[in-house]
Design a protein around this motif. Sequence first.
Motif, PDB file in Angstrom:
ATOM      1  N   SER A   1       7.424   6.646   7.169  1.00 21.42           N
ATOM      2  CA  SER A   1       6.359   6.030   6.371  1.00 21.42           C
ATOM      3  C   SER A   1       5.331   7.093   6.001  1.00 21.42           C
ATOM      4  O   SER A   1       4.905   7.863   6.864  1.00 21.42           O
ATOM      5  N   PRO A   2       4.915   7.153   4.735  1.00 25.70           N
ATOM      6  CA  PRO A   2       3.965   8.190   4.322  1.00 25.70           C
ATOM      7  C   PRO A   2       2.589   7.957   4.935  1.00 25.70           C
ATOM      8  O   PRO A   2       2.074   6.837   4.941  1.00 25.70           O
TER       9      PRO A   2
ATOM     10  N   ALA B   1       5.945  -7.571   2.118  1.00 29.46           N
ATOM     11  CA  ALA B   1       4.590  -7.036   2.192  1.00 29.46           C
ATOM     12  C   ALA B   1       4.543  -5.647   1.576  1.00 29.46           C
ATOM     13  O   ALA B   1       5.565  -4.988   1.396  1.00 29.46           O
ATOM     14  N   GLU B   2       3.326  -5.218   1.273  1.00 25.79           N
ATOM     15  CA  GLU B   2       3.141  -3.857   0.777  1.00 25.79           C
ATOM     16  C   GLU B   2       3.274  -2.842   1.897  1.00 25.79           C
ATOM     17  O   GLU B   2       3.789  -1.750   1.717  1.00 25.79           O
ATOM     18  N   LEU B   3       2.807  -3.220   3.085  1.00 22.59           N
ATOM     19  CA  LEU B   3       2.888  -2.371   4.271  1.00 22.59           C
ATOM     20  C   LEU B   3       2.699  -3.243   5.491  1.00 22.59           C
ATOM     21  O   LEU B   3       2.361  -4.430   5.376  1.00 22.59           O
ATOM     22  N   GLY B   4       2.903  -2.649   6.665  1.00 21.77           N
ATOM     23  CA  GLY B   4       2.766  -3.443   7.874  1.00 21.77           C
ATOM     24  C   GLY B   4       2.395  -2.622   9.086  1.00 21.77           C
ATOM     25  O   GLY B   4       2.514  -1.393   9.098  1.00 21.77           O
ATOM     26  N   LEU B   5       1.943  -3.331  10.125  1.00 23.10           N
ATOM     27  CA  LEU B   5       1.609  -2.734  11.415  1.00 23.10           C
ATOM     28  C   LEU B   5       2.545  -3.297  12.476  1.00 23.10           C
ATOM     29  O   LEU B   5       2.915  -4.469  12.436  1.00 23.10           O
TER      30      LEU B   5
ATOM     31  N   MET C   1       5.974   0.955   7.472  1.00 24.59           N
ATOM     32  CA  MET C   1       5.439   0.386   8.713  1.00 24.59           C
ATOM     33  C   MET C   1       4.755   1.474   9.522  1.00 24.59           C
ATOM     34  O   MET C   1       5.221   2.619   9.569  1.00 24.59           O
ATOM     35  N   TYR C   2       3.675   1.092  10.181  1.00 27.42           N
ATOM     36  CA  TYR C   2       2.885   2.031  10.962  1.00 27.42           C
ATOM     37  C   TYR C   2       2.744   1.486  12.380  1.00 27.42           C
ATOM     38  O   TYR C   2       2.227   0.386  12.571  1.00 27.42           O
TER      39      TYR C   2
END
Length: 492
Positions: free
Chosen positions: A403-404, A217-221, A447-448
């Motif tokens: 994570s930025p 993925a590009e990013l995740g939660l 990841m956030y």
Amino acid sequence: MEPRAAGAFRRALPGVASGLALWIALSCAAGEGQPPRFPRPPGDAAQAAAPHRQVLRAIYEELIEIDTTEARGSCTEAAQAMASRLLAAGFPAKDVQVLVHPDNARKGNLVARLRGTGAKRPLLLLAHLDVVEALRRDWSPDLDPFQLVERDGFFYGRGTSDDKAMAAIFVANLVRYKQEGLVPDRDLIVALTADEEGGAHNGVAWLLANHRGLIDAELGLNEGAGGRFRQGKRLFNGVQASEKVFQSFALETINKGGHSALPVKDNAIYRLASALSRLSTFDFPVSLSEVTRTYFARMAPLEEASTSADMKAVLATPPEPGAVARLSASAYYNALMRTTCVATQLEGGHAENALPQTARAVVNCRILPHESVAEVERTLIRVVGDDEVRITKVMAPQPSPPSPLTPSVMQPLEAITRALWPGVPVIPIMGTGATDSLYLRRAGIPMYGVSGLFSDIDDVRAHGKDERLGVSALYEGQEFLYRFVKSLAGGG
């Protein structure tokens, strides 16, 4: 939320700093928190939302009542139950997979996908199915950790807060998106995994190693933060952007031993005890990062006057010693400010009537992400100050990059938080524990940790007796994640 440490530290701090600075410049000023409330949409929309809450309630109950502990539970059973829900909602079988670790049939993982247009790379929605041990005798007499009980405005049960609430919300919201005919700009991937809390079959690590394409993925939660309130007043909605590094060290001393009737001063247990005593009085220096500096800056207006003044004082260069000492009385604030190392296991001797030939302790360190594991090891050697006490790593260190905090994530997070809870600020958090985000950050997927699930800052029950989550908190978290995921997903 406590896996073995994972990740690999990279050159990400400049990105965090620049993204954080831009976010702060664009975000609104923090205001006063509001009492907990369920944000009902106006008119008929409130009634339309009710079925989605009912779906969530049923899924939540089903997950809580499936034992997923390491000792006797089955994450596979939980994954299959969630797969059945999604298949019944019309998801094609190719997009709903239960992947079981080949070495343990109880360690199953669910990976499900709502397909978008592909204009953007996927968004990963991660939660873990496993829970820490919970014994019936350790809970209140009228509570069973594996039966969901709704009482006095709370849901009780093991995993109600860590982490089956997020797992249930992601599944319920995926069903809702499907029913609405949502076709986002990117695929939405829900991954519900095993062994985050420990165990030898961590689902995220295994999926990355063997099925990377399914969760790339590009990013995740993920979990890792949430909202906090105190005495009915909302304080902040947190977003976890970095985590401390999990690293244990073994301290061991060896002696020739002898008969206990003829004791000598050179005793392995005494030598180790003296080393641990020196360590117990030592504090690592304060070292704040962009994330923790912003945390204290944004928390200061929310705290009582004396604590607020201390938070501002630790932001000075150098930090004011008195303020550091007072804040350090809080285990959480102390952990935010510095690396910590603490003895967690102890063993020694081999017989009641013999002088000990060995004594061993495990010291668990939680290292700030911008500090070196090697430097911490050198500090331990210096503080112990005894060449006869050997210090070795229990496992190889695996740090992860922060994570930025980019505007593309922070702007919708701020906007949705303002819409649901006016005046409640968003505050970045460094995790003092560890989550499976470590593995994904290490693999290059930011990841956030953000959930919108509010809990009492002074009554944390995850991993403990009578774990619980507020009823309204569950449904508010559902609405928050429904909106936030849609915003990140894009499209219509």
